[in-house]
Scaffold this motif. Structure first.
Motif, PDB file in Angstrom:
ATOM      1  N   UNK A   3       0.819  -1.212   0.000  1.00  0.00           N
ATOM      2  CA  UNK A   3       0.000   0.000   0.000  1.00  0.00           C
ATOM      3  C   UNK A   3       0.856   1.266   0.000  1.00  0.00           C
ATOM      4  N   UNK A   4       1.997   1.205   0.674  1.00  0.00           N
ATOM      5  CA  UNK A   4       2.856   2.396   0.738  1.00  0.00           C
ATOM      6  C   UNK A   4       3.349   2.799  -0.653  1.00  0.00           C
ATOM      7  N   UNK A   5       3.708   1.813  -1.471  1.00  0.00           N
ATOM      8  CA  UNK A   5       4.190   2.110  -2.818  1.00  0.00           C
ATOM      9  C   UNK A   5       3.041   2.564  -3.721  1.00  0.00           C
ATOM     10  N   UNK A   6       1.854   1.986  -3.513  1.00  0.00           N
ATOM     11  CA  UNK A   6       0.688   2.414  -4.277  1.00  0.00           C
ATOM     12  C   UNK A   6       0.320   3.856  -3.914  1.00  0.00           C
ATOM     13  N   UNK A   7       0.439   4.194  -2.643  1.00  0.00           N
ATOM     14  CA  UNK A   7       0.149   5.557  -2.202  1.00  0.00           C
ATOM     15  C   UNK A   7       1.134   6.551  -2.827  1.00  0.00           C
ATOM     16  N   UNK A   8       2.397   6.162  -2.888  1.00  0.00           N
ATOM     17  CA  UNK A   8       3.399   7.029  -3.506  1.00  0.00           C
ATOM     18  C   UNK A   8       3.086   7.261  -4.976  1.00  0.00           C
ATOM     19  N   UNK A  32      -6.065   0.687   3.905  1.00  0.00           N
ATOM     20  CA  UNK A  32      -7.035   1.750   3.696  1.00  0.00           C
ATOM     21  C   UNK A  32      -6.619   3.042   4.352  1.00  0.00           C
ATOM     22  N   UNK A  33      -6.003   2.936   5.539  1.00  0.00           N
ATOM     23  CA  UNK A  33      -5.534   4.128   6.235  1.00  0.00           C
ATOM     24  C   UNK A  33      -4.384   4.800   5.489  1.00  0.00           C
ATOM     25  N   UNK A  34      -3.645   4.013   4.718  1.00  0.00           N
ATOM     26  CA  UNK A  34      -2.540   4.571   3.930  1.00  0.00           C
ATOM     27  C   UNK A  34      -3.054   5.157   2.616  1.00  0.00           C
ATOM     28  N   UNK A  35      -3.975   4.449   1.976  1.00  0.00           N
ATOM     29  CA  UNK A  35      -4.443   4.859   0.653  1.00  0.00           C
ATOM     30  C   UNK A  35      -5.433   6.022   0.704  1.00  0.00           C
ATOM     31  N   UNK A  36      -6.197   6.140   1.801  1.00  0.00           N
ATOM     32  CA  UNK A  36      -7.186   7.211   1.894  1.00  0.00           C
ATOM     33  C   UNK A  36      -6.599   8.605   1.723  1.00  0.00           C
ATOM     34  N   UNK A  37      -5.612   8.990   2.539  1.00  0.00           N
ATOM     35  CA  UNK A  37      -5.002  10.319   2.368  1.00  0.00           C
ATOM     36  C   UNK A  37      -4.354  10.508   1.002  1.00  0.00           C
ATOM     37  N   UNK A  38      -3.758   9.434   0.450  1.00  0.00           N
ATOM     38  CA  UNK A  38      -3.139   9.545  -0.874  1.00  0.00           C
ATOM     39  C   UNK A  38      -4.193   9.791  -1.941  1.00  0.00           C
ATOM     40  N   UNK A  39      -5.331   9.118  -1.800  1.00  0.00           N
ATOM     41  CA  UNK A  39      -6.425   9.332  -2.749  1.00  0.00           C
ATOM     42  C   UNK A  39      -6.937  10.766  -2.671  1.00  0.00           C
ATOM     43  N   UNK A  40      -6.988  11.297  -1.471  1.00  0.00           N
ATOM     44  CA  UNK A  40      -7.458  12.671  -1.286  1.00  0.00           C
ATOM     45  C   UNK A  40      -6.576  13.673  -2.002  1.00  0.00           C
ATOM     46  N   UNK A  41      -5.276  13.427  -2.031  1.00  0.00           N
ATOM     47  CA  UNK A  41      -4.336  14.367  -2.636  1.00  0.00           C
ATOM     48  C   UNK A  41      -4.070  14.108  -4.103  1.00  0.00           C
TER      49      UNK A  41
END
Length: 402
Positions: free
Chosen positions: A180-185, A208-217
């Motif tokens: 998830x960390x790499x997907x968020x990046x 989900x906690x990692x991807x949520x903020x990334x999706x927001x930005x």
């Protein structure tokens, strides 16, 4: 499956070392039948193909020989077509390495389909190097390749530096919270990516906690499929908050203002997640299609979701089938839609959920207000007018026409 990928990688490294040593001692290896093209074949190919295509095919054949793999005939027949479909070919890591060498010199392929090839992390790493250099390929399908976190790290890093990539499919790759960390990046860095498929993986609440903020930005994604994962609890809530906008939020939770299609079906959002989605729908003015099937949403969660539908003006399609919300939850959602004359809903899907006559009456009323809305429910199993059993039905006289 993961263990087989690991064993395969070790074996291939040993074979490469042996091949390299024998090549230094004995010179170029002899051609195997079907694996290389002789000079006569080269001349024949040159007569029907341009010099660029000859170089492309020759490079691929030589790469296959170097990696001791049988060439994929589809690649040789590809010509100048923009799509290269090699799904279900069993390429494996070695085949991926051979293909990667040829892709960097291929000026035609725009869509690359490598679904279900057992590439594993090593094969995806090899392809990632090629994808980071190409400026042609904009659509790639690497689904069902057991890439794991190693492959996810490699492909996300490659795509981050490739601005031409617009659509990526990574379904069924065993991706867990570590990936998830790499997907968020990737979501944070890539502004050109339009469509991302992460379905049929193992992304859990922490993911989900990692991807949520990334999706927001994220400032580009328009379609996201994250169905058939394990998003639930706090992770589901954090993910849903990525769709919400409020002037009081910090930068980490400024809503995604591009996402139009979202599939979160077959997760575990439950009532808390449904409530968070309802809050997001109050302020989100971009999302058009939302699928929430099979998410353990009860009537309570459905009513909370409905609060967002009372004010939302952009959502056109909402799928909530196979949730334990019963007719009560369906009625509550539809009632919220009725209270929003500016609703854009065209499809409200409650498939496989039983409703009653009261719901049907409400649907008829809403239809007058929103003529374009189609409401889909389960077939009625309980008839409104009970019929007598056939054994009790009196026989008609012979003289009376039937």
């Amino acid at each position: 499956m993961r263990a087989r990928c690991q064993r395969s990688g070790v074996k291939e490294e040993q074979e490469e070392e042996v091949a390299a040593a024998s090549g230094r001692l004995a010179g170029p290896p002899e051609a195997e039948e079907g694996s290389v093209v002789d000079s006569d074949s080269d001349q024949e190919m040159e007569g029907i193909r341009g010099p660029g295509e000859l170089t492309k095919d020759t490079l691929y054949l030589r790469s296959c020989q170097a990696h001791s793999v049988v060439p994929a005939s589809c690649f040789l027949r590809q010509g100048r077509t923009p799509e290269l479909n090699l799904r279900h070919r069993g390429l494996g890591p070695q085949g991926a390495r051979a293909l990667a060498s040829a892709l960097t010199s291929n000026p035609y392929v725009k869509r690359l389909d490598l679904r279900d090839n057992g590439l594993c992390g090593a094969g995806v790493e090899a392809l990632a190097g090629a994808l980071s250099k190409t400026s042609i390929i904009s659509d790639v399908d690497l689904s069902e390749n057991q890439m794991g976190v190693v492959g996810a790290q490699a492909i996300c890093a490659a795509l981050t530096v490739n601005p031409t990539m617009q659509k990526v499919q990574l379904a069924g790759n065993g991706l867990e919270e570590h990936a998830a960390r790499y997907l968020a990046e990737l979501l944070l860095a890539h502004t050109g990516l339009k469509s991302l498929d992460l379905s049929y993986n193992q992304l859990n609440d922490h993911a989900g906690e990692i991807l949520g903020p990334a999706l927001a930005e994220n400032t580009g994604l328009t379609e996201l499929n994250i169905s058939w994962n394990h998003l639930r609890g706090p992770g589901a809530v954090a993910f849903a908050r990525g769709l919400e906008w409020s002037p009081g939020f910090t930068l980490a939770f400024q809503a995604n203002i591009f996402l139009r299609v979202l599939d979160i079906s077959y997760n575990g959002f439950g009532d808390p997640g449904a409530s968070a989605v309802g809050e997001a729908l109050k302020t989100n003015n971009v999302l058009e299609e939302l699928s929430m099937s099979n998410n353990r949403i009860s009537a309570v969660g459905a009513l909370s979701l409905g609060l967002g539908l009372r004010v939302n003006q952009t959502l056109r399609i909402l799928v909530m089938s196979r949730n334990p919300m019963r007719g009560e939850g369906c009625f509550g959602v539809l009632k919220s839609v009725q209270e929003n004359p500016m609703s854009a809903l065209e499809l409200l899907d409650f498939s496989e959920i039983q409703v009653d006559r009261e719901f049907d009456d409400l649907a008829s009323s809403v239809k007058v207000l929103l003529p374009a809305l189609h409401v889909k429910t389960a077939a009625h199993r309980v008839k409104y007018k009970k019929e007598l059993p056939s054994v009790l039905t009196p026989s008609l006289p012979v003289s009376v026409p039937k």
